[in-house]
Write an enzyme that holds these catalytic residues in place. Structure first.
Site, mmCIF file in Angstrom:
data_model
loop_
_atom_site.group_PDB
_atom_site.id
_atom_site.type_symbol
_atom_site.label_atom_id
_atom_site.label_comp_id
_atom_site.label_asym_id
_atom_site.label_seq_id
_atom_site.Cartn_x
_atom_site.Cartn_y
_atom_site.Cartn_z
ATOM 1 N N SER A 7 -2.397 22.459 -3.074
ATOM 2 C CA SER A 7 -2.599 21.158 -2.414
ATOM 3 C C SER A 7 -1.276 20.641 -1.874
ATOM 4 C CB SER A 7 -3.168 20.141 -3.410
ATOM 5 O OG SER A 7 -4.420 20.564 -3.880
ATOM 6 N N ARG A 36 -3.516 31.417 -10.285
ATOM 7 C CA ARG A 36 -3.174 32.050 -9.000
ATOM 8 C C ARG A 36 -2.191 33.184 -9.185
ATOM 9 N NH1 ARG A 36 -1.554 26.464 -6.322
ATOM 10 N NH2 ARG A 36 -0.629 26.448 -8.374
ATOM 11 N N HIS A 88 -9.699 25.818 -4.668
ATOM 12 C CA HIS A 88 -10.513 25.092 -5.658
ATOM 13 C C HIS A 88 -11.994 25.421 -5.477
ATOM 14 C CE1 HIS A 88 -7.079 21.974 -5.411
ATOM 15 N NE2 HIS A 88 -6.980 22.536 -6.604
ATOM 16 N N LYS A 115 1.236 9.474 -11.014
ATOM 17 C CA LYS A 115 1.478 10.169 -9.741
ATOM 18 C C LYS A 115 1.141 9.242 -8.581
ATOM 19 C CE LYS A 115 0.690 15.076 -10.803
ATOM 20 N NZ LYS A 115 -0.189 16.217 -10.544
#
Ligand code: PNS
Length: 163
Positions: free
Chosen positions: A129, A90, A17, A41
């Site tokens: 993460s 990514r 990040h 979440k």
């Protein structure tokens, strides 16, 4: 003035990040990194904690602000009068999800909100993460993936002392 928003969960912020933040801050006059307050979440860090982590990690970058938002990204961007979203890509596995988000936001905003993708630097292309949390939960070493102070905070969450 060219402004952009880099939205995400940042639970927690990783070097991947930070790489995107640094590079986007070079391109735009003002970058707002914004943490999604997603009630659905169950994050490891609260929104307030995630904001604090990002503020600490970006304190040397004068044109970077940290904020949080809930609800739709298009509404938040409209409220801030920002027309560009930054996202990191990514690998090809990110592409479908990101394409869906970018197209949805363009439609919802009637063409006013565009998404710019920065390809994550290769050394962080494997990083997420979720894997940082999984490694830390098993007491593995995460100090290559997140700044030292973030690693300590993650270990504390899992009841571990520092590595
Ligand atoms: O770091 P993440 O979890 O991949 O970030 C996802 C994020 C925050 C960019 C995305 O979930 C989002 O924008 N959520 C807000 C709700 C919304 O606007 N949804 C419609 C577009 S996908």
């Amino acid at each position: 003035m060219k402004a952009a928003i880099y939205p995400g969960s940042f639970d927690p912020m990783t070097y991947g990040h930070l790489d995107i933040i640094r590079r986007a801050a070079e391109i735009f006059d003002e970058l707002t990194v914004s943490v999604l307050n997603n009630k659905g979440k169950s994050p490891l860090f609260s929104v307030e904690e995630r904001v604090k982590i990002l503020q600490e990690a970006t304190k040397e970058l004068p044109n970077v602000k940290v904020d949080s938002f809930s609800g739709l990204l298009v509404d938040y961007a409209k409220e801030k009068d920002v027309h560009v979203i930054i996202r990191g890509l990514r690998a090809i596995t990110d592409f479908e999800y990101e394409l869906q988000g970018a197209q949805t936001n363009r439609i919802l905003s009637e063409g006013k909100l565009d998404t710019m993708f920065l390809t994550t630097s290769l050394e962080y292309a494997y990083l997420s993460s979720s894997s940082v949390k999984e490694i830390a939960s098993f007491h593995g070493d995460i100090t290559q993936f997140v700044p030292e102070f973030v690693a300590q905070l993650v270990y504390e969450k899992y009841g571990h002392t520092a590595k």
